[in-house]
Structure formats: structure tokens, C-alpha cells
Design a protein around this motif. Structure first.
Motif, PDB file in Angstrom:
ATOM      1  N   LEU A  87      -0.566  -8.160  12.639  1.00 28.03           N
ATOM      2  CA  LEU A  87      -0.320  -9.528  12.168  1.00 28.03           C
ATOM      3  C   LEU A  87      -0.647  -9.687  10.691  1.00 28.03           C
ATOM      4  CD1 LEU A  87      -1.871 -11.497  15.175  1.00 28.03           C
ATOM      5  CD2 LEU A  87       0.554 -11.375  14.599  1.00 28.03           C
ATOM      6  N   HIS A  88      -1.730  -9.001  10.247  1.00 23.72           N
ATOM      7  CA  HIS A  88      -2.203  -9.151   8.865  1.00 23.72           C
ATOM      8  C   HIS A  88      -2.516  -7.774   8.281  1.00 23.72           C
ATOM      9  CE1 HIS A  88      -2.496 -13.474   9.492  1.00 23.72           C
ATOM     10  NE2 HIS A  88      -3.147 -13.236  10.602  1.00 23.72           N
ATOM     11  N   PRO A  89      -1.483  -7.038   7.873  1.00 21.71           N
ATOM     12  CA  PRO A  89      -1.712  -5.668   7.385  1.00 21.71           C
ATOM     13  C   PRO A  89      -2.500  -5.576   6.087  1.00 21.71           C
ATOM     14  CG  PRO A  89       0.584  -6.324   7.077  1.00 21.71           C
ATOM     15  CD  PRO A  89      -0.054  -7.398   7.902  1.00 21.71           C
ATOM     16  N   LYS A  90      -2.711  -6.714   5.408  1.00 19.84           N
ATOM     17  CA  LYS A  90      -3.486  -6.700   4.159  1.00 19.84           C
ATOM     18  C   LYS A  90      -4.991  -6.847   4.401  1.00 19.84           C
ATOM     19  CE  LYS A  90       0.042  -8.904   1.215  1.00 19.84           C
ATOM     20  NZ  LYS A  90       0.185  -7.918   0.154  1.00 19.84           N
TER      21      LYS A  90
ATOM     22  N   GLU B  80       5.804   2.061   8.878  1.00 20.15           N
ATOM     23  CA  GLU B  80       7.235   1.951   9.200  1.00 20.15           C
ATOM     24  C   GLU B  80       7.656   0.492   9.347  1.00 20.15           C
ATOM     25  OE1 GLU B  80       8.118   4.265  12.668  1.00 20.15           O
ATOM     26  OE2 GLU B  80       7.383   6.130  11.778  1.00 20.15           O
ATOM     27  N   SER B  81       6.782  -0.299   9.967  1.00 18.31           N
ATOM     28  CA  SER B  81       7.115  -1.720  10.195  1.00 18.31           C
ATOM     29  C   SER B  81       6.829  -2.585   8.975  1.00 18.31           C
ATOM     30  CB  SER B  81       6.345  -2.258  11.405  1.00 18.31           C
ATOM     31  OG  SER B  81       4.953  -2.242  11.151  1.00 18.31           O
TER      32      SER B  81
ATOM     33  N   LYS C 266       1.951  -1.580   0.276  1.00 18.24           N
ATOM     34  CA  LYS C 266       1.572  -0.298  -0.339  1.00 18.24           C
ATOM     35  C   LYS C 266       0.126   0.110  -0.028  1.00 18.24           C
ATOM     36  CE  LYS C 266       5.620  -0.241  -2.252  1.00 18.24           C
ATOM     37  NZ  LYS C 266       6.689   0.533  -1.593  1.00 18.24           N
ATOM     38  N   SER C 267      -0.733  -0.849   0.295  1.00 16.15           N
ATOM     39  CA  SER C 267      -2.139  -0.508   0.540  1.00 16.15           C
ATOM     40  C   SER C 267      -2.308   0.404   1.756  1.00 16.15           C
ATOM     41  CB  SER C 267      -2.969  -1.776   0.745  1.00 16.15           C
ATOM     42  OG  SER C 267      -2.558  -2.465   1.913  1.00 16.15           O
TER      43      SER C 267
ATOM     44  N   ILE D 290      -4.086   5.627   4.845  1.00 13.87           N
ATOM     45  CA  ILE D 290      -3.633   6.912   5.398  1.00 13.87           C
ATOM     46  C   ILE D 290      -4.280   8.071   4.631  1.00 13.87           C
ATOM     47  CG2 ILE D 290      -1.620   8.440   5.624  1.00 13.87           C
ATOM     48  CD1 ILE D 290       0.038   5.963   6.340  1.00 13.87           C
ATOM     49  N   LYS D 291      -4.374   7.921   3.318  1.00 14.78           N
ATOM     50  CA  LYS D 291      -5.011   8.952   2.499  1.00 14.78           C
ATOM     51  C   LYS D 291      -6.475   9.121   2.884  1.00 14.78           C
ATOM     52  CE  LYS D 291      -5.611  10.227  -2.380  1.00 14.78           C
ATOM     53  NZ  LYS D 291      -5.415   9.763  -3.782  1.00 14.78           N
TER      54      LYS D 291
END
Length: 277
Positions: free
Chosen positions: A223-226, A256-257, A262-263, A268-269
């Protein structure tokens, strides 16, 4: 739009262009003030806020008042805040909020508490007034005394959810995560506020119940990827549960979604470093 997106440097450039075209335009002046404030150049921002806070009207003046007070707070100019509140005809709710903040900044705890009580008299159960009063009373009476008081208030069925939320927060601060979690468990059945689910997820992770916390945090991130704080809790929880593979799969699907976010690349890194130290 650039200011709302947090791109204050670009916003500043465009604001300078707007002012060059129309130096007296109050909207251009306001945009300049907001861009400078976003760059933490508070003294310069005040130079642009002050004239429109005094001369403009309507929404422009209201926005200028809010921005000017925020800059003064960052500069810890509490006397100026109290002076401006006295000059402007602000809505009582907003005036109470800033007056309490300024008095607190001056360490006038008893005066700030008195205004909180007046605020709550005019607006019973006002959430922001209750949170402010709680912090001030902790400073005056100590955490244990306020925790005991809030425990009694949170048990009253007719009281709004905010009392349980404050009590849960105090339980966490007192090192009682299970008591906090118990409150959040009650609240999720009576409110649709996503912030309660967020706090419940943190409490689950803090209580060692990562298998329950991780799926909940994943749903919150969809819902809130940030949400930096949920990310910061989710990855350590996966690490403790030895579920870094699951986390990697989740973050790749999240990317993907949400390809514009970009964060996610940064998270992932970070995961890769944990997986391949």
C-alpha cells in the motif's frame, strides 16, 4: 508540484523564474518561501513568508501563516510564534496547537498543560491535544504515573480509540511490548485506520512474533512502498527468521508492481549484502 514531490532544488529554480516574471504575485512569493523552507533555508524563507502573511488574504495567507510558524519553530524562536499568534486571527484549534508547542519550547510545562486542558475543553478527546498533553505530563509527572492514568482511561468503552493508541505507545516506551500488542489487537477490530495496523506490525516484531509481523508488513508496503520505517523493520525481522529469500522474492515483486519507486532498489541492495556478506 515539485515542492509537494520533495524536489526542492528544482522548485527553487522554477520559483525564481516565476518571481522574475511577476515579482508581486503572492503565489510566486509563496512558492519561493516553500521551496526555501524545503531546503532548510528557514531565515531566507521567512523573508518571503512575512509580507504575504501580513498582506495576503484567504488560502494564501493561511498557507503563509502555517509555513512561517513552521520556520520559526525550526529556528526555536518561540517568542515570535507567540507574538504572531496574538496578531493573526487564526482558527482556535490551530492557535492552541502552536501556542502549546511554543510554551513547551520555552520549558513552560505548566502553562502548556493549562492550554492543553483548555484545548480539550473546547474540543473534547481531540487527538493532537491528547498526545501533546501526554508528553507534557510525562515531563512533569514521569512515565509510570501517566501510564497508570492512561491505563484507566483506555479501559472506558465510551472513550475514542486514541486513548488506547496512546496507552499502547506508552506501554512500548515502558518496555512492555506485550501490553502494547494487546491494545493494538483490540483496536484492529474497531478501526480501519492503516496506522494502527502499522503499529501492530511493529509491536509484533518487537514481541518476537516475526512470523505474524512479516506478512502484515508486506501488505503495508504494497500500500505504501515509500514507508521507510516499515522497510527498516521488515528486513531485520526476515533476517532474524532466516527468511531473506522470502524477502528478496517480495521486494522483486514489489519492484515489478511499483517500477517508479526507485528506493526499492536500495532495499534490494541491502538485502543482497545480508545474503552474501
Amino acid at each position: 508540484a515539485l515542492t509537494r514531490a520533495g524536489e526542492y532544488g528544482a522548485a527553487l529554480t522554477v520559483s525564481e523564474q516565476a518571481l522574475a516574471l511577476s515579482p508581486a504575485n503572492p503565489y510566486a512569493v509563496l512558492c519561493m518561501a516553500e521551496a526555501l523552507s524545503g531546503r532548510r533555508r528557514y531565515k531566507e524563507a521567512l523573508e518571503y513568508y512575512e509580507p504575504i502573511a501580513t498582506d495576503a488574504s484567504g488560502k494564501v495567507a493561511t498557507t503563509a501563516h502555517k509555513g512561517m510558524l513552521a520556520c520559526l519553530a525550526e529556528l526555536r524562536r518561540w517568542d515570535c510564534i507567540l507574538e504572531q499568534i496574538g496578531k493573526w486571527e487564526m482558527p482556535p484549534d490551530r492557535a492552541y496547537r502552536w501556542r502549546v508547542k511554543a510554551l513547551d519550547g520555552q520549558n513552560r510545562t505548566d502553562d502548556a498543560i493549562e492550554f492543553c486542558h483548555q484545548w480539550l475543553k473546547d474540543n473534547p478527546d481531540h487527538p493532537q491535544a491528547l498526545w501533546a498533553l501526554t508528553e507534557l505530563e510525562i515531563r512533569r509527572d514521569g512515565l509510570d504515573a501517566v501510564l497508570t492514568r492512561m491505563s484507566r482511561l483506555a479501559k472506558i468503552p465510551s472513550r475514542p480509540t486514541v486513548y488506547k493508541e496512546i496507552y499502547a505507545s506508552l506501554c512500548k516506551r515502558a518496555g512492555k511490548p506485550e501490553l502494547a500488542l494487546n491494545q493494538y489487537e483490540k483496536m484492529v477490530h474497531t478501526t480501519s485506520d492503516p496506522n494502527i495496523h502499522r503499529k501492530r506490525a511493529f509491536a509484533l516484531a518487537k514481541s518476537g512474533r516475526e512470523p505474524e509481523a512479516i506478512p502484515l508488513m508486506e501488505e503495508l508496503l504494497k500500500l505504501h512502498p515509500k514507508d521507510y520505517y516499515v522497510h527498516s523493520a521488515n528486513i531485520p525481522a526476515c533476517r532474524r527468521e532466516k527468511q531473506l529469500d522470502r524477502a528478496m522474492e517480495f521486494y522483486q515483486k514489489l519492484l515489478e508492481s511499483q517500477p517508479e519507486e526507485k528506493s526499492i532498489y536500495g532495499w534490494i541492495k541491502k538485502l543482497k549484502k545480508f545474503m552474501n556478506p
